[in-house]
Write a protein that holds these residues in place. Structure first.
Motif, PDB file in Angstrom:
ATOM      1  N   VAL A   1      -1.108  11.994  62.202  1.00 20.07           N
ATOM      2  CA  VAL A   1      -0.600  13.351  61.991  1.00 20.07           C
ATOM      3  C   VAL A   1      -1.562  14.117  61.088  1.00 20.07           C
ATOM      4  O   VAL A   1      -1.912  15.276  61.361  1.00 20.07           O
ATOM      5  N   MET A   2      -2.027  13.447  60.032  1.00 24.66           N
ATOM      6  CA  MET A   2      -2.947  14.110  59.108  1.00 24.66           C
ATOM      7  C   MET A   2      -4.298  14.379  59.769  1.00 24.66           C
ATOM      8  O   MET A   2      -4.900  15.439  59.562  1.00 24.66           O
ATOM      9  N   LEU A   3      -4.768  13.429  60.562  1.00 25.19           N
ATOM     10  CA  LEU A   3      -6.040  13.625  61.266  1.00 25.19           C
ATOM     11  C   LEU A   3      -5.959  14.838  62.174  1.00 25.19           C
ATOM     12  O   LEU A   3      -6.849  15.710  62.162  1.00 25.19           O
ATOM     13  N   ASP A   4      -4.889  14.930  62.948  1.00 22.70           N
ATOM     14  CA  ASP A   4      -4.730  16.068  63.862  1.00 22.70           C
ATOM     15  C   ASP A   4      -4.646  17.379  63.089  1.00 22.70           C
ATOM     16  O   ASP A   4      -5.190  18.405  63.515  1.00 22.70           O
ATOM     17  N   GLN A   5      -3.962  17.347  61.945  1.00 21.90           N
ATOM     18  CA  GLN A   5      -3.807  18.564  61.149  1.00 21.90           C
ATOM     19  C   GLN A   5      -5.138  19.012  60.556  1.00 21.90           C
ATOM     20  O   GLN A   5      -5.477  20.200  60.601  1.00 21.90           O
TER      21      GLN A   5
ATOM     22  N   ARG B   1       2.342  21.002  65.256  1.00 23.22           N
ATOM     23  CA  ARG B   1       3.765  20.706  65.479  1.00 23.22           C
ATOM     24  C   ARG B   1       4.172  19.416  64.763  1.00 23.22           C
ATOM     25  O   ARG B   1       5.217  19.357  64.100  1.00 23.22           O
ATOM     26  N   GLU B   2       3.359  18.364  64.897  1.00 25.29           N
ATOM     27  CA  GLU B   2       3.711  17.072  64.317  1.00 25.29           C
ATOM     28  C   GLU B   2       3.757  17.132  62.793  1.00 25.29           C
ATOM     29  O   GLU B   2       4.627  16.527  62.159  1.00 25.29           O
ATOM     30  N   TYR B   3       2.826  17.869  62.206  1.00 25.96           N
ATOM     31  CA  TYR B   3       2.821  18.026  60.750  1.00 25.96           C
ATOM     32  C   TYR B   3       4.069  18.794  60.312  1.00 25.96           C
ATOM     33  O   TYR B   3       4.744  18.411  59.351  1.00 25.96           O
ATOM     34  N   ALA B   4       4.378  19.887  61.023  1.00 25.14           N
ATOM     35  CA  ALA B   4       5.560  20.683  60.683  1.00 25.14           C
ATOM     36  C   ALA B   4       6.829  19.841  60.784  1.00 25.14           C
ATOM     37  O   ALA B   4       7.707  19.898  59.912  1.00 25.14           O
ATOM     38  N   GLU B   5       6.927  19.042  61.843  1.00 29.75           N
ATOM     39  CA  GLU B   5       8.111  18.203  62.019  1.00 29.75           C
ATOM     40  C   GLU B   5       8.224  17.189  60.893  1.00 29.75           C
ATOM     41  O   GLU B   5       9.323  16.898  60.406  1.00 29.75           O
ATOM     42  N   ALA B   6       7.076  16.637  60.467  1.00 34.20           N
ATOM     43  CA  ALA B   6       7.099  15.656  59.384  1.00 34.20           C
ATOM     44  C   ALA B   6       7.516  16.301  58.064  1.00 34.20           C
ATOM     45  O   ALA B   6       8.258  15.707  57.272  1.00 34.20           O
ATOM     46  N   VAL B   7       7.048  17.520  57.804  1.00 27.63           N
ATOM     47  CA  VAL B   7       7.447  18.234  56.588  1.00 27.63           C
ATOM     48  C   VAL B   7       8.941  18.525  56.607  1.00 27.63           C
ATOM     49  O   VAL B   7       9.662  18.275  55.634  1.00 27.63           O
ATOM     50  N   LEU B   8       9.418  19.019  57.731  1.00 23.89           N
ATOM     51  CA  LEU B   8      10.820  19.407  57.837  1.00 23.89           C
ATOM     52  C   LEU B   8      11.746  18.199  57.813  1.00 23.89           C
ATOM     53  O   LEU B   8      12.905  18.301  57.406  1.00 23.89           O
TER      54      LEU B   8
END
Length: 287
Positions: free
Chosen positions: A188-192, A129-136
């Motif tokens: 965010v990257m670590l979690d992804q 979710r956090e990665y998607a939110e950062a991309v968007l």
């Protein structure tokens, strides 16, 4: 077991019906004008039916199927397919999904397998979710509420991997640049990356990494998605995207060209085992 003749997605149902109308017409030696004359409509209507622009109605089907020489016992299947095709998927009319992307979501939802090559980002289905939110969030014109809705829609796409009948399988090849580019922040990257490691153990998902040491390859021309479906003689769809939107390629020659490129990328990328090791190394670097 999933019935190979029954589509999971309304979008796939519309696609199959369009394919069948064209196939049956050509097999019967008829032109679009011939069919239009039988239905008392413009030839453009038939062209739109065969291109998925417009769906064919049940009453029209009941007229053209005998005209095409379809056996009476097969008519019900086409009518059932038409019923599926006119249904609405969760993506249809969803404000969080651009209209140009809605077609792809419908195809993705009904696909049996996706082979995806990504240069810029982690595949949407595999994003946290956090990665998607950062991309968007790169879309500065979108409100916070809209960004949240878009992230929810992106996460919902992953449900295709958990279908009770014929779950989607996915083979993702991700370029090293997409894994090293910081999206959001280091956490965010670590979690992804940790989530990608978890997906490595998922039998529905295959993950490979294309490292910088892999050298030049045809994938450098751009990312693409190759979607396959359960129906016999369905050659699949290639989805490509650019700054102005996305496009679905269905010509057999085009699809086969991308299929060959993906096979080449599979050979050039790290093996499945080495890819997992590479991802675990990135996790260590980010901690």
């Amino acid at each position: 077991m999933h019935d190979r003749s029954t589509p999971i997605s309304p979008t796939v149902g519309r696609r199959w019906l369009a394919q069948e109308i064209r196939r049956l017409r050509e097999a019967a030696g008829l032109t679009q004008r011939d069919v239009a004359t039988r239905l008392r409509c413009a030839s453009a209507k038939i062209a739109h039916m065969e291109s998925m622009r417009n769906a064919i109605s049940g009453p029209d089907l009941e007229i053209v199927l005998p005209f095409f020489g379809v056996p009476a016992e097969r008519v019900d299947w086409y009518l059932q397919l038409a019923d599926v095709a006119k249904q609405k998927g969760w993506w249809d009319g969803n404000r969080a999904i651009p209209e140009w992307f809605s077609l792809y979501i419908g195809l993705e939802w009904g696909a049996s397998e996706i082979r995806e090559w990504d240069l810029g980002f982690v595949p949407g289905i595999l994003q946290t979710r956090e990665y998607a939110e950062a991309v968007l969030a790169d879309d500065l014109s979108a409100s916070a509420a809209r960004l949240q809705q878009q992230a929810e829609a992106r996460l919902r796409r992953r449900d295709a991997l958990n279908r009770a009948n014929a779950p989607l399988s996915m083979h993702a090849i991700i370029d090293e640049s997409a894994l090293r580019r910081v999206i959001g922040d280091r956490q965010v990257m670590l979690d992804q990356i940790e989530q990608l490691v978890k997906f490595c153990a998922d039998p529905r998902v295959t993950v490979q990494v294309m490292t910088f040491e892999g050298g030049p390859h045809r994938g450098q021309l751009g990312s693409f998605h190759l979607l396959d479906f359960t129906r016999d003689h369905d050659h699949g769809v290639v989805y490509v995207e650019n700054q102005s939107g996305g496009a679905c390629l269905e010509e057999v020659v085009e699809v086969e060209r991308f299929r060959q490129v993906f096979e080449e990328l599979t050979m050039k990328a790290l093996s499945i085992e080495d890819s997992e090791g590479f991802l675990r190394g990135l996790v260590g670097d980010l901690r």
